[in-house]
Motif scaffolding. Structure first.
Motif, PDB file in Angstrom:
ATOM      1  N   TYR A 190       0.799  -1.222   0.000  1.00 19.37           N
ATOM      2  CA  TYR A 190       0.000   0.000   0.000  1.00 19.37           C
ATOM      3  C   TYR A 190       0.831   1.272   0.000  1.00 19.37           C
ATOM      4  CZ  TYR A 190      -4.010  -3.016   1.072  1.00 19.37           C
ATOM      5  OH  TYR A 190      -4.989  -3.970   1.026  1.00 19.37           O
ATOM      6  N   GLN A 191       2.115   1.174  -0.260  1.00 23.27           N
ATOM      7  CA  GLN A 191       2.929   2.372  -0.421  1.00 23.27           C
ATOM      8  C   GLN A 191       2.641   3.008  -1.776  1.00 23.27           C
ATOM      9  OE1 GLN A 191       7.055   1.423   0.192  1.00 23.27           O
ATOM     10  NE2 GLN A 191       6.773   0.904   2.356  1.00 23.27           N
ATOM     11  N   GLY A 192       2.726   4.335  -1.820  1.00 23.11           N
ATOM     12  CA  GLY A 192       2.523   5.017  -3.092  1.00 23.11           C
ATOM     13  C   GLY A 192       1.074   5.395  -3.315  1.00 23.11           C
ATOM     14  N   ASP A 193       0.731   5.604  -4.569  1.00 25.85           N
ATOM     15  CA  ASP A 193      -0.591   6.114  -4.942  1.00 25.85           C
ATOM     16  C   ASP A 193      -1.644   5.014  -4.829  1.00 25.85           C
ATOM     17  OD1 ASP A 193      -2.700   7.533  -5.904  1.00 25.85           O
ATOM     18  OD2 ASP A 193      -1.910   7.816  -7.926  1.00 25.85           O
ATOM     19  N   LEU A 194      -2.641   5.232  -3.981  1.00 25.48           N
ATOM     20  CA  LEU A 194      -3.726   4.269  -3.795  1.00 25.48           C
ATOM     21  C   LEU A 194      -5.008   4.731  -4.487  1.00 25.48           C
ATOM     22  CD1 LEU A 194      -3.160   3.392  -0.021  1.00 25.48           C
ATOM     23  CD2 LEU A 194      -2.277   2.223  -2.046  1.00 25.48           C
ATOM     24  N   ASP A 195      -4.855   5.712  -5.377  1.00 29.80           N
ATOM     25  CA  ASP A 195      -5.992   6.194  -6.165  1.00 29.80           C
ATOM     26  C   ASP A 195      -5.490   6.506  -7.565  1.00 29.80           C
ATOM     27  OD1 ASP A 195      -8.340   7.228  -7.150  1.00 29.80           O
ATOM     28  OD2 ASP A 195      -8.324   9.051  -5.926  1.00 29.80           O
ATOM     29  N   GLY A 196      -5.107   5.444  -8.259  1.00 33.36           N
ATOM     30  CA  GLY A 196      -4.524   5.608  -9.586  1.00 33.36           C
ATOM     31  C   GLY A 196      -5.347   6.421 -10.559  1.00 33.36           C
ATOM     32  N   PRO A 197      -6.663   6.174 -10.668  1.00 37.74           N
ATOM     33  CA  PRO A 197      -7.472   6.933 -11.625  1.00 37.74           C
ATOM     34  C   PRO A 197      -7.823   8.348 -11.160  1.00 37.74           C
ATOM     35  CG  PRO A 197      -8.450   4.776 -11.108  1.00 37.74           C
ATOM     36  CD  PRO A 197      -7.400   5.041 -10.084  1.00 37.74           C
ATOM     37  N   GLY A 198      -7.450   8.728  -9.925  1.00 40.03           N
ATOM     38  CA  GLY A 198      -7.784  10.063  -9.430  1.00 40.03           C
ATOM     39  C   GLY A 198      -9.253  10.231  -9.105  1.00 40.03           C
ATOM     40  N   ILE A 199      -9.879   9.204  -8.597  1.00 39.82           N
ATOM     41  CA  ILE A 199     -11.324   9.233  -8.355  1.00 39.82           C
ATOM     42  C   ILE A 199     -11.690  10.235  -7.269  1.00 39.82           C
ATOM     43  CG2 ILE A 199     -13.224   7.846  -7.404  1.00 39.82           C
ATOM     44  CD1 ILE A 199     -12.111   5.496  -9.028  1.00 39.82           C
ATOM     45  N   GLN A 200     -10.864  10.350  -6.228  1.00 39.43           N
ATOM     46  CA  GLN A 200     -11.202  11.288  -5.164  1.00 39.43           C
ATOM     47  C   GLN A 200     -11.269  12.718  -5.685  1.00 39.43           C
ATOM     48  OE1 GLN A 200     -12.588   9.247  -3.092  1.00 39.43           O
ATOM     49  NE2 GLN A 200     -11.662  10.133  -1.254  1.00 39.43           N
ATOM     50  N   GLY A 201     -10.361  13.095  -6.548  1.00 33.26           N
ATOM     51  CA  GLY A 201     -10.410  14.429  -7.135  1.00 33.26           C
ATOM     52  C   GLY A 201     -11.656  14.649  -7.965  1.00 33.26           C
ATOM     53  N   LEU A 202     -12.071  13.619  -8.700  1.00 34.30           N
ATOM     54  CA  LEU A 202     -13.296  13.714  -9.502  1.00 34.30           C
ATOM     55  C   LEU A 202     -14.527  13.790  -8.607  1.00 34.30           C
ATOM     56  CD1 LEU A 202     -12.390  11.056 -12.217  1.00 34.30           C
ATOM     57  CD2 LEU A 202     -12.348  13.550 -12.468  1.00 34.30           C
ATOM     58  N   ARG A 203     -14.502  13.082  -7.488  1.00 34.52           N
ATOM     59  CA  ARG A 203     -15.620  13.160  -6.536  1.00 34.52           C
ATOM     60  C   ARG A 203     -15.731  14.566  -5.951  1.00 34.52           C
ATOM     61  NH1 ARG A 203     -15.533   9.365  -1.832  1.00 34.52           N
ATOM     62  NH2 ARG A 203     -17.685  10.097  -1.668  1.00 34.52           N
TER      63      ARG A 203
END
Length: 763
Positions: free
Chosen positions: A644-657
């Protein structure tokens, strides 16, 4: 008089008055909102107003003319209507307007509202409000003040909009069914204590059939812990039990006991499993324990329409899903083109109005992250539920942040109790040393159902596998060496990473093996695999004859097989633990020896192929470290922390939300690689289904659901190869439904990419 729709033809035509529909949808939407979030008057009023306004555009002359033309059998011109209801509500009630705007086409981005709703649409909406008032309809009171799109907790606001949309869409579709069938089927309430009593009786009967010993004692201890812990505070709970500890039934006991203790708070239990290969097994177990009427099975394997389509014009039925608005068939829920279905069970499947739901991870999270009406209509029925997520370690790393975020929001704001069930608890809580951008939960967020001292005992007592034989650095196994290792064991399960590896080893063994040799992979349809798995279980239980199984990873989670020896290609560490769970699973060899007797060998395939190169590399790097053990909780925690190191939101879904961009979130969210195209295969009932469709029989909803168990998914390059070879052929002119030729479906290997036999009949 203004109408919303009609059914029937000629003298049997029945018309629904528009005023009646709007009032009924408003009432239902408010009821759904009240059930999802009791006491939130603003949310309930918002749902009611959205219901009143959603079909305001049907007061237009153009829409009423469309109805008349359709009744007369004449071509009906397009007459979109949702935009005018949205315009009447305006930006002051943006949340309701956005829900109304998308109640057929799908939830739009908030930033796109002004592009969709033009000033002239607003003017027309206001004019139609006057017609509605003249028809005896009023939008009650002043406009409900919507939370500002710039509110502080935009993620909570985003989830609230999804819930509002869900209430509206389900109310609209439910009233449509009420008018067409004459009644509104509703699911039975959750009788938690009665179901718990039935479950405990079932568990007691199964325990009576289990021989005395450590496994039986451990399962009883897990059940007792689940019942005793049902009153624990918090809504994020973890059920960490080693494989074979009875999580499936004990987890349900926890959920029902918790619901019984919180009568009036918990409305249903939803069990979420990762794989189609185990959902039918689990659902059958629950039906046996709770009764068939209490359990609804709904999963992503239902064979649905494969392409975006518009509703076909039917002169004998007219619904709101008409006009220019896109009618997206992304699942089986809005497939009017597939024909009619039974009322009550259909509605329950579409909106999850049942006491116990068994579904897949794909179906569950698509219900949350999608922007499609067919998916989101179920969301409000997730509120105030106990959700048991089985094999939770399978949640994909690249989506972990949005998954954890949405579950936290559902728990905090919508009364959802999550139970994370697993033998290998992933590190959902970030360590103290983690950077601030780590999207995992704060330490202490998860409440353990099994006390730590009992967990230690379970790990010790349920250890039925000796420490594995790990591969040496640089050591790889050819297919020939793999075959020799399998042949050395009369009964063995060999799990590989890819379908090609499975096929190659099977072919190597085919001419040399004594006894039964079994191939298992997703080239076999679900019905085929389930039949073979049942045969394997029966063979192992009732005979002493050899049995060697070569399989892909589909057997690793929840499939109750027990072999004395398991061989596993190097892969993710949690997958290796799951493979070990198929090794002396029943504990008989361990009990006889008085020590862990299962034998697990991990090897590195010569071709190195793996669908999970990252997690496999972490496992490989851990092999040489001191203290490496398959049975160590610390080792497993270290593995997940590295994973779980690094980016855990590859598609950037939180930003889109945060942007309230619902279509972009829906497009970016993909729990599994869904690039495959489904092909019907002639296994068992599949042959009859193909023949019926080839004769021109309409693809009814129930026929397509049955077909879901007789399909195989092909990736685009595989599909092109199969089409070029003549392995598959289209069943309709549009090329939406494809079938495999009889000679190209091997009874042992499944779908075989090769030319058909020359003498095979071509439909």
């Amino acid at each position: 008089m203004y109408h919303a729709r009609f059914v029937g033809e000629g003298e049997r035509i029945r018309r629904q008055r528009l005023r009646e529909h709007l009032l009924m949808v408003a009432r239902l939407a408010a009821d759904f909102a009240r059930e999802a979030r009791p006491g939130d008057g603003e949310f309930i009023r918002a749902a009611r107003r959205a219901g009143l306004a959603h079909d305001l555009g049907k007061y237009r002359d153009a829409f009423q003319q469309r109805l008349h033309d359709a009744e007369a059998g004449r071509p009906a011109a397009a007459a979109p209507h949702a935009v005018f209801g949205a315009g009447a509500l305006g930006t002051a009630a943006w949340d309701q307007a956005l829900a109304v705007l998308g109640h057929h086409a799908g939830l739009h981005a908030a930033s796109d509202f002004m592009n969709k709703v033009r000033p002239e649409d607003v003017d027309m909406g206001r004019e139609l409000l006057l017609r509605a008032r003249a028809d005896g309809l009023r939008l009650a009171g002043r406009e409900v003040p919507a939370s500002s799109p710039g509110a502080t907790d935009r993620l909570a606001l985003e989830l609230r909009e999804r819930m509002l949309f869900s209430c509206l869409v389900d109310a609209d579709r439910s009233d449509c069914m009420r008018f067409e069938t004459g009644a509104l089927p509703t699911g039975p309430a959750l009788a938690a204590q009665a179901l718990l009593d039935s479950l405990l009786a079932h568990i007691s009967q199964k325990a009576g059939e289990c021989p005395p010993g450590t496994v039986k004692d451990c399962r009883a201890a897990v059940l007792d812990a689940c019942l005793a812990s049902a009153s624990l505070p918090g809504r994020l709970l973890t059920l960490a039990v080693p494989t074979g500890g009875g999580k499936t039934l004990s987890g349900m006991a926890f959920a029902l006991r918790r619901a019984a203790l919180r009568a009036g708070e918990v409305r249903r239990v939803i069990v979420v499993v990762p794989y189609l290969s185990i959902i039918e097994q689990n659902a059958a177990e629950y039906r046996a324990a709770l009764g068939a009427d209490a359990v609804l099975e709904h999963h992503s394997g239902d064979f649905a329409c494969l392409r975006t389509v518009r509703r076909a014009h039917d002169p004998h039925a007219f619904s709101e899903n008409e006009g220019d608005e896109a009618y997206v068939i992304a699942s089986e829920d809005e497939d009017a083109h597939l024909g009619n279905d039974d009322g009550a069970r259909t509605l329950a499947r579409e909106n999850w109005d049942a006491p116990v739901i068994v579904t897949t991870s794909v179906r569950f999270f698509e219900t949350i992250f999608s922007n499609r009406p067919s998916d989101l209509r179920r969301l409000h029925n997730i509120a105030r539920s106990v959700v048991v997520l089985d094999e939770v370690q399978t949640l994909p790393r690249h989506l972990l942040t949005p998954l954890l975020s949405i579950m936290e929001g559902l728990a905090r704001d919508w009364g959802v109790h999550f139970v994370f069930s697993t033998a290998t608890q992933p590190a959902f809580e970030r360590p103290a040393s983690a950077p601030s951008e780590d999207g995992r939960w704060e330490p202490g967020s998860l409440v353990p159902i099994v006390p730590p001292d009992l967990h230690e005992r379970l790990v010790r007592d349920l250890r039925r596998v000796a420490e594995p034989v790990w591969p040496q650095k640089g050591e790889t196994w050819s297919v020939a060496r793999q075959a020799e290792a399998v042949l050395a064991e009369p009964r063995a399960l060999c799990i590989l990473n890819t379908k090609r590896q499975v096929r190659e080893l099977y072919e190597q063994l085919r001419e040399r093996v004594d006894g039964w040799l079994v191939h298992l992979s997703t080239r076999m349809c679900a019905a085929h695999r389930l039949t073979v798995i049942r045969r394997i279980k029966e063979h192992l239980r009732t005979t002493d004859e050899p049995c060697r199984v070569v399989s892909s990873q589909l057997v690793e989670a929840g499939v109750d097989l027990s072999f004395p020896a398991v061989l596993r290609a190097l892969g993710p560490l949690d997958a290796i633990v799951q493979a070990a769970g198929r090794c002396d699973r029943d504990g008989l060899l361990t009990a006889a020896l008085g020590a862990p007797a299962g034998r697990l060998t991990v090897f590195e395939p010569e071709d190195g192929a793996s669908p999970y190169p990252g997690p496999t590399s972490i496992t490989r790097a851990m092999l040489g470290r001191e203290g490496m053990s398959l049975h160590s909780s610390a080792v497993m925690r270290r593995y997940f922390n590295e994973l779980y190191q690094g980016d855990l939101d590859g598609p950037g879904i939180q930003g889109l939300r945060l942007k309230l961009d619902f279509p972009a979130v829906s497009e970016a969210f993909a729990l599994i690689d869904d690039r495959t195209r489904s092909v019907l295969v002639p296994h068992g009932e599949g042959a009859d289904i193909i023949a019926r469709l080839a004769r021109g029989e309409p693809p009814t909803r129930e026929l397509m659901r049955l077909a879901g168990r007789h399909q195989v998914g092909l990736y685009p390059h595989e599909f092109r190869t199969a089409e070029g070879l003549g392995t598959i052929y289209p069943l309709d002119d549009a090329g939406r439904l494809w079938a495999c030729r009889v000679s190209c479906y091997d009874p042992e290997l499944g779908l075989d990419l090769r030319p058909p036999d020359a003498e095979e009949h071509i439909f």
